[in-house]
Design an enzyme around this catalytic site. Structure first.
Site, PDB file in Angstrom:
ATOM      1  N   ASP A 305       0.849  -1.201   0.000  1.00 54.90           N
ATOM      2  CA  ASP A 305       0.000   0.000   0.000  1.00 54.90           C
ATOM      3  C   ASP A 305       0.883   1.248   0.000  1.00 54.90           C
ATOM      4  OD1 ASP A 305      -2.127   1.695  -0.126  1.00 54.90           O
ATOM      5  OD2 ASP A 305      -3.015   1.147   1.793  1.00 54.90           O
ATOM      6  N   PHE A 323      -3.666  10.772   4.180  1.00 53.21           N
ATOM      7  CA  PHE A 323      -3.490   9.400   4.663  1.00 53.21           C
ATOM      8  C   PHE A 323      -2.463   8.691   3.766  1.00 53.21           C
ATOM      9  CE2 PHE A 323      -7.930  10.198   6.029  1.00 53.21           C
ATOM     10  CZ  PHE A 323      -7.935   9.655   7.315  1.00 53.21           C
TER      11      PHE A 323
HETATM   12  O1  DOR Z   1      -3.621   5.613   3.470  1.00 51.30           O
HETATM   13  C1  DOR Z   1      -4.060   5.475   2.350  1.00 51.30           C
HETATM   14  N1  DOR Z   1      -3.537   6.160   1.307  1.00 51.30           N
HETATM   15  N2  DOR Z   1      -5.092   4.651   2.146  1.00 51.30           N
HETATM   16  C2  DOR Z   1      -5.736   4.569   0.962  1.00 51.30           C
HETATM   17  O2  DOR Z   1      -6.653   3.800   0.855  1.00 51.30           O
HETATM   18  C3  DOR Z   1      -5.309   5.431  -0.168  1.00 51.30           C
HETATM   19  C4  DOR Z   1      -3.901   5.842  -0.031  1.00 51.30           C
HETATM   20  C5  DOR Z   1      -3.520   6.953  -0.959  1.00 51.30           C
HETATM   21  O3  DOR Z   1      -3.842   6.894  -2.141  1.00 51.30           O
HETATM   22  O4  DOR Z   1      -2.820   7.885  -0.505  1.00 51.30           O
END
Ligand code: DOR
Length: 429
Positions: A305, A323
């Site tokens: 991620d 995030f």
């Molecule tokens: O923390 C995150 N960042 N969670 C997500 O689902 C998307 C991601 C982002 O694209 O920055």
């Protein structure tokens, strides 16, 4: 193309039930021979004594931010970060600008990966146009251009009927829908995990239930309409729901990310926005459940991620910060340090979760060192100790909560399609 002979490394290839000292001959982009002693006429020899030789890792969940946000990452920078982290294939999420929601953008990503990238790039197409959760995309046309699966990652598909249609549609092509499980009603306005700590430090909470309730819904939808892969599992309740669904034979698979087994919500205690991620870091009990799920096979895969952001969106007040955590260059070290060293996973299980399972879930003919297979191979030094320094990252994103962490186990060489891309930890491309 150069011919290499990796000599006397410990080869770990679960697909062929190999875990032992072998020579590996790479010729013409393919693995041409594996054996106890292999003669490689004219091959460049690489000493692998004391090192691990594994299939190149496959990251099912990467944000390359291309097109549209070169201030955060590009295909050029993100694939170099991947290579340095031991990933020979990355699947990039569609929440770009514009999103990967039609065949032209899929083609752009594929073409740019071929011209500027140093590892294999498989675009994940959006489930809905503009990731708005309303109108389904033309999945068939995107698949023709090389999309590997579909997801609205970053956002959930809130409407159950849209998710149902997406599952039915994707099933015809035998590709999974990758679900970002978050009930926006429950999560609304939250910035960290809801609990005693969020109350204590005065940040708005996101209950674990926001994830779990959507995991439950998507499992129920998958039990009737198709195959689901649950992205970034972070909560104990999700692990239990997935465990039970698997026992019932429902077609569900899932991944977690290194931050969900390496950190608890305590990492945001000092308002460190580098630990702000969605879904949010959870309690020690959740981390325990993630570890158990990894060990017993409920959690199929480990994905990064990798979510690079610029300092303008991170170096600000916690509530408004973006995030996301970068992960390509720390994943392997965290897995070796937090899972292999304490004997939570064996090396074989690591290769299963970071290469074999992603290939299986996405129907890719990769993730093994079979003779004749494409030579996507990594060599790691299990003894090398290092300290995470974001300034050394090749990624444009420096947003990591692991700065200063001592890790043991480091990527040495990355070979993609028979070409040496990283040698002795340094990028050649
Ligand atoms: O923390 C995150 N960042 N969670 C997500 O689902 C998307 C991601 C982002 O694209 O920055």
């Amino acid at each position: 193309m150069a011919k290499f002979l990796l000599k006397q490394g410990r080869v770990i290839d679960p697909a062929n039930k190999i875990d032992g000292i072998r020579d590996v001959l790479i010729d013409n982009g393919k693995i041409s021979k594996i054996g106890a002693k292999v003669k490689g006429q004219g091959a460049k020899e690489i000493d692998a004594v004391g090192l691990f030789v594994m299939p190149g890792l496959i990251d099912m969940h990467t944000h390359l931010r291309d097109p549209g946000r070169p201030d955060k990452e590009t295909i050029a920078s993100g694939t170099r970060a991947a290579a340095r982290g031991g990933f020979t294939t990355v699947c990039c999420m569609p929440n770009t600008e514009p999103p990967i929601d039609n065949q032209a953008v899929v083609k752009y990503v594929r073409d740019t990966a071929l011209s500027d990238g140093v590892v294999n790039v498989l675009p994940i197409g959006a489930i809905t146009k503009g990731l708005k959760g309303e109108l389904l995309t033309e999945m068939g046309l995107m698949l023709e251009q090389g999309a590997a699966a579909f997801s609205d990652d970053g956002k959930p598909v809130m409407r159950a009927n849209i998710m149902r249609r997406a599952l039915e549609y994707a099933r015809q092509f035998n590709v999974p829908i990758i679900a970002h499980c978050e009930d926006l009603d429950l999560a609304q306005g939250g910035a960290m995990n809801e609990g005693a700590l969020s109350t204590e430090i005065g940040l708005p909470g996101i209950p674990a239930l926001a994830e779990e309730i959507m995991v439950a819904r998507d499992i129920l939808l998958a039990s009737k309409y198709g195959r689901i892969h649950i992205a970034h599992v972070s909560a104990a309740g999700s692990v239990e729901l997935i465990r039970r669904a698997k026992h019932k034979g429902i077609p569900v698979s899932c991944e977690t990310a290194p931050h969900y087994f390496s950190l608890t919500e305590a990492a945001v205690k000092n308002y460190d926005t580098n630990a702000k991620v969605n879904p949010p870091l959870k309690s020690p009990a959740d981390v325990k459940a993630i570890l158990k799920g990894l060990k017993d096979g409920t959690i199929d895969a480990i994905a990064t991620d990798h979510a690079p952001h610029n300092i303008e969106e991170k170096n600000i007040e916690f509530n408004t910060a973006a995030f996301g955590i970068v992960g390509l260059e720390t994943a392997l070290g965290l897995v070796m340090t937090k899972l292999v060293a304490p004997k939570i996973l064996t090396l074989r299980q690591v290769v299963e979760k970071m290469a074999v399972a992603p290939a299986r879930i996405l129907n890719l003919a990769r993730g093994t060192l079979s003779e004749g297979a494409v030579a996507d191979i990594i060599v790691i030094d299990p003894q090398a100790a290092w300290i995470v320094d974001p300034q050394q990252f090749v990624s444009r994103g420096k947003n990591t909560p692991f700065a200063g962490w001592p890790l043991k186990g480091r990527l040495l060489h990355t070979i993609v399609g028979g070409k040496m891309v990283v040698k002795d930890g340094r990028l050649l491309a």
